[in-house]
Design an enzyme around this catalytic site. Structure first.
Site, PDB file in Angstrom:
ATOM      1  N   VAL A  61       0.900  -1.117  -0.037  1.00  0.00           N
ATOM      2  CA  VAL A  61       0.086   0.048   0.033  1.00  0.00           C
ATOM      3  C   VAL A  61       0.888   1.426  -0.089  1.00  0.00           C
ATOM      4  O   VAL A  61       1.928   1.520   0.832  1.00  0.00           O
ATOM      5  CB  VAL A  61      -0.781   0.011   1.345  1.00  0.00           C
ATOM      6  CG1 VAL A  61      -1.848   1.248   1.295  1.00  0.00           C
ATOM      7  CG2 VAL A  61      -1.885  -1.113   1.054  1.00  0.00           C
ATOM      8  N   ALA A 106       4.401   4.265   3.162  1.00  0.00           N
ATOM      9  CA  ALA A 106       4.025   2.903   2.537  1.00  0.00           C
ATOM     10  C   ALA A 106       3.986   1.548   3.322  1.00  0.00           C
ATOM     11  O   ALA A 106       4.721   1.862   4.514  1.00  0.00           O
ATOM     12  CB  ALA A 106       4.795   2.721   1.375  1.00  0.00           C
ATOM     13  N   LYS A 107       3.474   0.702   3.204  1.00  0.00           N
ATOM     14  CA  LYS A 107       3.368  -0.512   3.909  1.00  0.00           C
ATOM     15  C   LYS A 107       3.442  -1.795   3.301  1.00  0.00           C
ATOM     16  O   LYS A 107       2.531  -1.624   2.254  1.00  0.00           O
ATOM     17  CB  LYS A 107       2.783  -0.730   5.050  1.00  0.00           C
ATOM     18  CG  LYS A 107       3.186  -1.384   6.444  1.00  0.00           C
ATOM     19  CD  LYS A 107       4.269  -0.680   7.007  1.00  0.00           C
ATOM     20  CE  LYS A 107       4.868  -1.312   8.479  1.00  0.00           C
ATOM     21  NZ  LYS A 107       5.577  -0.443   9.355  1.00  0.00           N
ATOM     22  N   GLY A 108       3.864  -2.952   3.324  1.00  0.00           N
ATOM     23  CA  GLY A 108       3.479  -4.197   2.473  1.00  0.00           C
ATOM     24  C   GLY A 108       3.490  -5.315   3.496  1.00  0.00           C
ATOM     25  O   GLY A 108       3.825  -5.145   4.470  1.00  0.00           O
ATOM     26  N   ASP A 147      10.279  -5.242   8.744  1.00  0.00           N
ATOM     27  CA  ASP A 147       9.234  -4.899   9.696  1.00  0.00           C
ATOM     28  C   ASP A 147       9.011  -6.258  10.652  1.00  0.00           C
ATOM     29  O   ASP A 147       9.951  -6.895  10.552  1.00  0.00           O
ATOM     30  CB  ASP A 147       7.973  -4.665   8.993  1.00  0.00           C
ATOM     31  CG  ASP A 147       6.894  -3.806   9.875  1.00  0.00           C
ATOM     32  OD1 ASP A 147       6.895  -2.581  10.419  1.00  0.00           O
ATOM     33  OD2 ASP A 147       5.666  -4.545  10.133  1.00  0.00           O
TER      34      ASP A 147
END
Ligand code: NAD
Length: 417
Positions: A61, A106-108, A147
């Protein structure tokens, strides 16, 4: 989740609405800030060691890029959902804005249980996921980082996959890499170091002496253990520590390095002999000068906020305090260093790694620490000034500062076409 029954995304939306109202933001810009620019869902098939093919779901995202390339971690966890990743991407936008880094958020993630995958399976999963998002990541586009349950090795695989397609090594496509593959000095403990710089600043403002200040830390991982170690080195008295199995308490003080060595040998801190056992609930309600939640989200809720007895709350974890609990803490006059400020040292050193990679440089540890301190002190001051200007608490001030900075960038760039 707490009894307040609010999702991470629900909380993130509420925060934007609150800041937008207080800043009198244009409703169209507020709508832009509440939606990610791009959300990608990918199927990630891998061959398991037993020859079977399993298909995992991956997401990336990208929330907002008005201030620079997207930046954010990749997590491997069975609970990964598009909704949660969207909230985390949004928080990354605010965190980068507070630290004044030229990034958007962002993050995934990949929905999987990494504990059930072999190293070979994890490598195949990572390389296939990286391939599926290859067109939307890049040094000037979107820079992933580790993460939950991903690490320097995961980043090395993503870097190698990206580089194989390009035909040359592109270290600046990810951060959090191993030191021998152009990672940065000081990245591992950067979040905890940044947190302690914020604590120093907050202590000055509330007139608290750190020498002999009593400290309670929840969570004894990368953030919690390093924060306990740094604060102990500064002369603070660590009176309680915990991990997922429970906590230990000793009002005379605990040496975190001894606990770390004990945990390495026995895999637990609760069998450490220098303290009496307490539950995580008791730990949070222990009277202290500084409380550092550094474990997981939703630990301080409306149920226990009234029982928190600290002068200073320094949020190492992401989202440890629910919105309702936050209001109760403000009424109790507990000074809070909110997560998006307190734990921004990690992404700040990630930014340093990217800058070093782009310049093909390697800074010394001292240089990284000096620059980190400068950035954290400035970020704290900016949030503190916003608190005074808007006559609000530190958390609202942090959101207002961040959201205001991103909104200003959007306005000045204008809307194409
Ligand atoms: P970690 O996995 O290294 O450590 C987490 C620790 O919390 C472990 O000791 C675990 O036993 C403990 N824990 C888990 N559930 C618990 C519970 N219910 N009660 C008490 N302890 C519990 O993780 P970390 O990297 O230290 O991250 C901790 C928090 O900080 C997370 O919220 C993370 O998102 C946030 N954070 C980390 C970084 C970073 O650079 N590592 C950066 C920003 C934010």
């Amino acid at each position: 989740m707490s009894g307040e029954n609010i999702s991470a995304l629900g909380a993130a939306m509420q925060q934007v609405d609150m800041a937008a109202e207080m800043l009198n933001l244009d409703s169209g810009i507020c709508e832009m800030l509440k939606r990610p620019t791009r959300s990608v869902i990918v199927a990630v098939p891998i061959r398991r060691d037993n020859g079977e093919i399993n298909v995992f779901t991956g997401v990336r995202v990208q929330h907002n890029k008005a201030r620079g390339p997207y930046k954010g971690g990749v997590r491997y966890h069975p609970d990964v959902t598009l909704e949660e990743v969207t909230a985390l991407a949004m928080w990354m936008t605010w965190k980068c804005a507070i630290a004044d880094l030229p990034y958007g958020g962002a993050k995934g993630g990949v929905r999987c249980n990494p504990k059930e995958l072999s190293v070979g399976e994890l490598e195949r999963l990572t390389r296939r996921y990286a391939t599926m998002i290859l067109n939307i990541i890049g040094p000037y586009q979107d820079v992933p980082a580790p993460d939950v349950y991903t690490d320097a090795q995961t980043m090395a695989w993503i870097m190698d996959t990206y580089s194989q397609f390009k035909g040359y090594l592109v270290p600046e496509v990810v951060t959090g890499k191993p030191l021998h593959l152009q990672g940065s000095e000081g990245r591992e403990a950067a979040t905890a170091r940044g947190l302690t710089y914020c604590i120093d600043e907050a202590a000055k403002h509330i007139g608290m002496k750190l020498k002999d200040a009593t400290i309670v830390v929840q969570g004894f991982g990368k953030v919690g253990w390093n924060a306990a170690r740094f604060l102990h080195d500064q002369g603070c008295r660590i009176i309680a520590l915990s991990d997922s199995k429970g906590g230990i308490y000793n009002p005379k003080g605990i040496n975190p390095t001894k606990v770390y060595e004990h945990k390495k040998k026995t895999n637990s801190i609760i069998t450490f002999e220098g303290g009496k056992n307490i539950t995580n609930k008791e730990l949070l309600e222990t009277e202290c000068d500084i409380l550092v939640p550094a474990a997981i989200e939703n630990q301080i809720t409306r149920e226990n906020a009234g029982n928190i007895k600290t002068r200073l709350l320094a949020e190492g974890a992401n989202g440890p305090t629910t919105p309702e609990a936050s209001k109760i803490l403000t009424e109790k006059d507990i000074f809070t260093i909110p997560d998006i400020l307190a734990n921004s040292g990690g992404v700040t050193v990630s930014y340093f790694e990217w800058v070093q990679n782009l310049h093909r440089e390697h800074w010394t540890k001292e240089e990284v620490h000096r620059r980190l301190k400068q950035k954290m002190v400035k970020a704290f001051k900016d949030v503190f000034d916003a608190k005074k200007k808007h006559e609000t608490d530190m958390r609202n001030a942090a959101f207002m500062l961040a959201i205001g900075r991103v909104a200003e960038a959007i306005k000045t760039l204008g809307l194409w076409p």
